[in-house]
Design an enzyme around this catalytic site. Structure first.
Site, PDB file in Angstrom:
ATOM      1  N   ASP A 141      -5.173   3.822   0.101  1.00  0.00           N
ATOM      2  CA  ASP A 141      -6.273   4.038   1.047  1.00  0.00           C
ATOM      3  C   ASP A 141      -6.682   5.513   1.021  1.00  0.00           C
ATOM      4  O   ASP A 141      -5.925   6.389   1.429  1.00  0.00           O
ATOM      5  CB  ASP A 141      -5.792   3.662   2.465  1.00  0.00           C
ATOM      6  CG  ASP A 141      -6.944   3.569   3.454  1.00  0.00           C
ATOM      7  OD1 ASP A 141      -6.724   3.038   4.557  1.00  0.00           O
ATOM      8  OD2 ASP A 141      -8.068   4.012   3.106  1.00  0.00           O
ATOM      9  N   TYR A 187      -3.283  11.625   6.439  1.00  0.00           N
ATOM     10  CA  TYR A 187      -3.418  10.232   6.890  1.00  0.00           C
ATOM     11  C   TYR A 187      -2.318   9.353   6.292  1.00  0.00           C
ATOM     12  O   TYR A 187      -1.983   9.481   5.114  1.00  0.00           O
ATOM     13  CB  TYR A 187      -4.785   9.651   6.477  1.00  0.00           C
ATOM     14  CG  TYR A 187      -4.752   8.150   6.578  1.00  0.00           C
ATOM     15  CD1 TYR A 187      -4.524   7.348   5.463  1.00  0.00           C
ATOM     16  CD2 TYR A 187      -4.817   7.540   7.833  1.00  0.00           C
ATOM     17  CE1 TYR A 187      -4.392   5.979   5.583  1.00  0.00           C
ATOM     18  CE2 TYR A 187      -4.688   6.175   7.960  1.00  0.00           C
ATOM     19  CZ  TYR A 187      -4.475   5.387   6.830  1.00  0.00           C
ATOM     20  OH  TYR A 187      -4.332   4.036   6.963  1.00  0.00           O
ATOM     21  N   TRP A 220     -11.449  11.953   8.535  1.00  0.00           N
ATOM     22  CA  TRP A 220     -10.027  11.588   8.624  1.00  0.00           C
ATOM     23  C   TRP A 220      -9.886  10.159   8.181  1.00  0.00           C
ATOM     24  O   TRP A 220     -10.697   9.303   8.588  1.00  0.00           O
ATOM     25  CB  TRP A 220      -9.524  11.744  10.054  1.00  0.00           C
ATOM     26  CG  TRP A 220      -8.110  11.274  10.200  1.00  0.00           C
ATOM     27  CD1 TRP A 220      -6.966  11.951   9.866  1.00  0.00           C
ATOM     28  CD2 TRP A 220      -7.686   9.989  10.681  1.00  0.00           C
ATOM     29  NE1 TRP A 220      -5.884  11.186  10.109  1.00  0.00           N
ATOM     30  CE2 TRP A 220      -6.264   9.974  10.605  1.00  0.00           C
ATOM     31  CE3 TRP A 220      -8.344   8.853  11.128  1.00  0.00           C
ATOM     32  CZ2 TRP A 220      -5.513   8.867  10.987  1.00  0.00           C
ATOM     33  CZ3 TRP A 220      -7.596   7.748  11.505  1.00  0.00           C
ATOM     34  CH2 TRP A 220      -6.196   7.796  11.435  1.00  0.00           C
ATOM     35  N   GLU A 234     -13.446  -1.451   6.828  1.00  0.00           N
ATOM     36  CA  GLU A 234     -12.732  -1.624   8.104  1.00  0.00           C
ATOM     37  C   GLU A 234     -13.501  -0.984   9.258  1.00  0.00           C
ATOM     38  O   GLU A 234     -13.360  -1.422  10.395  1.00  0.00           O
ATOM     39  CB  GLU A 234     -11.323  -1.062   8.043  1.00  0.00           C
ATOM     40  CG  GLU A 234     -11.235   0.429   7.952  1.00  0.00           C
ATOM     41  CD  GLU A 234      -9.811   0.911   7.779  1.00  0.00           C
ATOM     42  OE1 GLU A 234      -9.071   0.331   6.960  1.00  0.00           O
ATOM     43  OE2 GLU A 234      -9.430   1.852   8.481  1.00  0.00           O
ATOM     44  N   HIS A 273      -9.146   6.656   2.648  1.00  0.00           N
ATOM     45  CA  HIS A 273      -9.493   6.893   4.054  1.00  0.00           C
ATOM     46  C   HIS A 273     -10.686   7.843   4.193  1.00  0.00           C
ATOM     47  O   HIS A 273     -10.649   8.795   4.992  1.00  0.00           O
ATOM     48  CB  HIS A 273      -8.277   7.414   4.819  1.00  0.00           C
ATOM     49  CG  HIS A 273      -8.172   6.841   6.190  1.00  0.00           C
ATOM     50  ND1 HIS A 273      -8.506   7.544   7.313  1.00  0.00           N
ATOM     51  CD2 HIS A 273      -7.779   5.633   6.616  1.00  0.00           C
ATOM     52  CE1 HIS A 273      -8.311   6.794   8.384  1.00  0.00           C
ATOM     53  NE2 HIS A 273      -7.871   5.619   7.989  1.00  0.00           N
ATOM     54  N   GLU A 297      -9.098   1.934  -1.544  1.00  0.00           N
ATOM     55  CA  GLU A 297      -9.817   1.622  -0.308  1.00  0.00           C
ATOM     56  C   GLU A 297     -10.508   2.841   0.276  1.00  0.00           C
ATOM     57  O   GLU A 297     -10.006   3.956   0.224  1.00  0.00           O
ATOM     58  CB  GLU A 297      -8.806   1.083   0.703  1.00  0.00           C
ATOM     59  CG  GLU A 297      -9.341   0.873   2.079  1.00  0.00           C
ATOM     60  CD  GLU A 297      -8.256   0.549   3.088  1.00  0.00           C
ATOM     61  OE1 GLU A 297      -7.103   0.308   2.664  1.00  0.00           O
ATOM     62  OE2 GLU A 297      -8.555   0.564   4.291  1.00  0.00           O
ATOM     63  N   ARG A 357       0.867  -1.173   0.000  1.00  0.00           N
ATOM     64  CA  ARG A 357       0.000   0.000   0.000  1.00  0.00           C
ATOM     65  C   ARG A 357       0.901   1.219   0.000  1.00  0.00           C
ATOM     66  O   ARG A 357       1.862   1.279   0.782  1.00  0.00           O
ATOM     67  CB  ARG A 357      -0.879   0.000   1.257  1.00  0.00           C
ATOM     68  CG  ARG A 357      -1.889   1.108   1.287  1.00  0.00           C
ATOM     69  CD  ARG A 357      -2.610   1.235   2.621  1.00  0.00           C
ATOM     70  NE  ARG A 357      -1.913   2.144   3.507  1.00  0.00           N
ATOM     71  CZ  ARG A 357      -2.467   2.651   4.607  1.00  0.00           C
ATOM     72  NH1 ARG A 357      -3.686   2.287   4.972  1.00  0.00           N
ATOM     73  NH2 ARG A 357      -1.784   3.491   5.361  1.00  0.00           N
ATOM     74  N   GLU A 407      -4.165  -7.326   5.255  1.00  0.00           N
ATOM     75  CA  GLU A 407      -3.316  -6.175   5.616  1.00  0.00           C
ATOM     76  C   GLU A 407      -2.360  -6.627   6.712  1.00  0.00           C
ATOM     77  O   GLU A 407      -2.754  -7.327   7.654  1.00  0.00           O
ATOM     78  CB  GLU A 407      -4.181  -5.018   6.105  1.00  0.00           C
ATOM     79  CG  GLU A 407      -3.391  -3.776   6.524  1.00  0.00           C
ATOM     80  CD  GLU A 407      -4.294  -2.618   6.930  1.00  0.00           C
ATOM     81  OE1 GLU A 407      -5.515  -2.806   6.982  1.00  0.00           O
ATOM     82  OE2 GLU A 407      -3.775  -1.525   7.182  1.00  0.00           O
ATOM     83  N   ARG A 424     -13.547  -5.374   3.792  1.00  0.00           N
ATOM     84  CA  ARG A 424     -12.417  -5.225   4.718  1.00  0.00           C
ATOM     85  C   ARG A 424     -12.780  -5.522   6.179  1.00  0.00           C
ATOM     86  O   ARG A 424     -11.885  -5.623   7.020  1.00  0.00           O
ATOM     87  CB  ARG A 424     -11.895  -3.786   4.663  1.00  0.00           C
ATOM     88  CG  ARG A 424     -11.397  -3.370   3.332  1.00  0.00           C
ATOM     89  CD  ARG A 424      -9.884  -3.377   3.246  1.00  0.00           C
ATOM     90  NE  ARG A 424      -9.244  -2.458   4.164  1.00  0.00           N
ATOM     91  CZ  ARG A 424      -8.153  -2.763   4.863  1.00  0.00           C
ATOM     92  NH1 ARG A 424      -7.651  -3.973   4.785  1.00  0.00           N
ATOM     93  NH2 ARG A 424      -7.576  -1.898   5.664  1.00  0.00           N
TER      94      ARG A 424
HETATM   95  O1  LIG Z   1      -6.310   0.541   6.206  1.00  0.00           O
HETATM   96  N1  LIG Z   1      -5.911   0.780   7.338  1.00  0.00           N
HETATM   97  C1  LIG Z   1      -6.302   1.850   8.013  1.00  0.00           C
HETATM   98  O2  LIG Z   1      -7.081   2.653   7.527  1.00  0.00           O
HETATM   99  C2  LIG Z   1      -5.754   2.031   9.407  1.00  0.00           C
HETATM  100  O3  LIG Z   1      -4.533   2.702   9.337  1.00  0.00           O
HETATM  101  C3  LIG Z   1      -6.732   2.803  10.272  1.00  0.00           C
HETATM  102  O4  LIG Z   1      -6.591   4.181  10.060  1.00  0.00           O
HETATM  103  C4  LIG Z   1      -6.445   2.489  11.731  1.00  0.00           C
HETATM  104  O5  LIG Z   1      -6.503   1.098  11.891  1.00  0.00           O
HETATM  105  C5  LIG Z   1      -7.468   3.174  12.615  1.00  0.00           C
HETATM  106  O6  LIG Z   1      -7.252   2.804  13.964  1.00  0.00           O
HETATM  107 CO   LIG Z   2      -7.959   1.815   5.756  1.00  0.00          CO
END
Ligand SMILES: O=NC(=O)[C@@H](O)[C@H](O)[C@H](O)CO
Ligand SMILES: [Co+2]
Length: 403
Positions: free
Chosen positions: A211, A161, A403, A263, A213, A237, A149, A340, A284
């Site tokens: 990601d 992030y 975030w 996630e 995010h 992602e 990643r 992951e 995820r």
């Molecule tokens: O894909 N992985 C992620 O997005 C992680 O880095 C999350 O931000 C953290 O697990 C949050 O606690």
């Molecule tokens: Co993530």
């Protein structure tokens, strides 16, 4: 009577970062462990277990895994949510661990046996800029990773992030949330440049992931997914927040870049529309936040009907107990995608001895009965809980963002 639950204890420890672990003990002395860690809200789950769940466990038959799951899910009355489902997951995984020890079998065997040799994993490479990120990807390839990643800094955005520039990435670094500032336009420009550079530097064989995010709107996510198509990502992602599962239709209309999400989900209901309409390619949601093995098995089977594969979340805030259970699941599940894998801190690995191992770009679970992870309680006691919360993000004008 041997299988009667006689004790259940919640262990909060902070070896490198906070973890919450549930330890269930049966009359025969066999014990099982479940991860109950919810990053930034750890004590909520510790209390949910200690004050509301544990009194319900004492005296029950540890072999009644499904019935205990149904009791905790329906009996809570206030169903679902990350705290409830993480607490249920901890009980569930501890009971599967006990069952494995009673049967003398690794959990993957209890589920139906090995479907593959090892679980393909991806590592986390990041850099403050494209060049630094490309060097980091190169280091993961040298370590034998087949999938990486890649995240890079965004010009003008501090603490974006995923950027740790060198040291291990641990986002929950302050007692109260760090306020970061976010700029979407800069991000949409730099990401295609990042992957153009990665393909130029590292070729087409390595699987590349990214990601987002949750930081884009659906149409921005559609634009990004289309702009990275030439670089053939393994997945993009969390392209947009997924409370509105239908919003992924907009992304799907504009791009063939594979999508992964989940996630932050905690039950099948969070992703049922996404899966049955094939709006995503990987789910995820993982064992610690998704209600344990019992519920994830249902989610994985449902996903298989729609050719959606698993891609378990596996960040450092999911303990080795979760990783151990996840790898047994990854070894069995027919519609496996990828796992992951972030390196835990050394102290974490010392508190949680385990038998899984990385080689040939894959993580291999062990053959020990159960999930193969234990806890050194004396050592754990030396790392007191340290209140930490995840960052937040605001736009430049102060608008609260994701975030
Ligand atoms: O894909 N992985 C992620 O997005 C992680 O880095 C999350 O931000 C953290 O697990 C949050 O606690
Ligand atoms: Co993530």
């Amino acid at each position: 009577r041997d299988r009667e639950i006689v004790d259940a204890r919640v262990i909060v420890t902070c070896p490198g970062r906070n973890f919450v672990t549930l330890k269930i003990e049966t009359r025969s002395g066999i014990t099982g462990l479940g991860d109950a860690t919810l990053n930034g809200r750890e004590l909520a789950v510790a209390s949910y277990l200690q004050d509301h769940v544990v009194p319900n466990l004492i005296g029950r038959d540890a072999g009644r895994i499904e019935d205990i799951w149904q009791f905790l899910y329906r009996g809570a009355y206030w169903r679902r949510g990350p705290v409830t489902m993480t607490a249920i997951a901890a009980v569930d995984v501890a009971l599967w661990d006990i069952l494995g020890k009673l049967a003398g079998m690794p959990i993957y065997q209890l589920l139906g046996g090995r479907s593959r040799e090892g679980a393909l994993v991806y590592g986390h490479a990041n850099g403050r800029d494209v060049a630094e990120a490309s060097d980091a990807v190169g280091r993961f390839i040298e370590q034998g990773f087949l999938a990486v990643r890649a995240q890079c800094g965004v010009p003008g955005v501090k603490k974006a992030y995923g950027i740790s520039s060198g040291k291990a990435y641990e986002p929950a670094e302050s007692e109260l949330p760090l306020e970061t500032v976010w700029s979407t336009p800069q991000y949409l420009d730099i990401v295609p440049q990042l992957f153009e550079r990665l393909r130029a530097d590292h070729g087409n064989d390595v699987h590349l992931l990214h990601d987002v995010h949750h930081r884009l709107t659906p149409i921005e996510a559609a634009r990004l997914a289309r702009s990275v198509e030439p670089y053939r990502l393994f997945w993009l992602e969390d392209a947009t927040p997924a409370e509105n599962q239908k919003s992924f239709e907009l992304i799907r209309q504009h791009s063939t870049t594979p999508l992964a999400v989940g996630e932050v989900f905690n039950s099948i209901w969070d992703c049922k529309h996404l899966i049955e309409n094939q709006l995503i390619d990987y789910i995820r949601t993982t064992i610690v936040h998704g209600g344990g093995i019992t519920h994830l098995r249902r989610m994985a089977d449902f996903a298989a009907l729609h050719q959606v594969r698993t891609g378990f979340h596996g960040a450092t805030d999911l303990s080795p107990v979760c990783m151990g259970a996840a790898l047994h699941f990854d070894t069995w599940v027919p519609n496996f995608g990828i796992q992951e894998y972030m390196f835990h801190a050394d102290e974490t690995n010392e508190v949680f001895p385990h038998d899984y191992a990385f080689h040939d770009g894959r993580l291999h679970c062990g053959e020990a009965p159960g999930h193969g992870v234990s806890i050194d309680e004396k050592l754990a006691a030396r790392f007191p809980y340290s209140p930490k919360q995840l960052p937040v993000a605001r736009l430049e004008d102060g608008t609260m963002w994701d975030w």
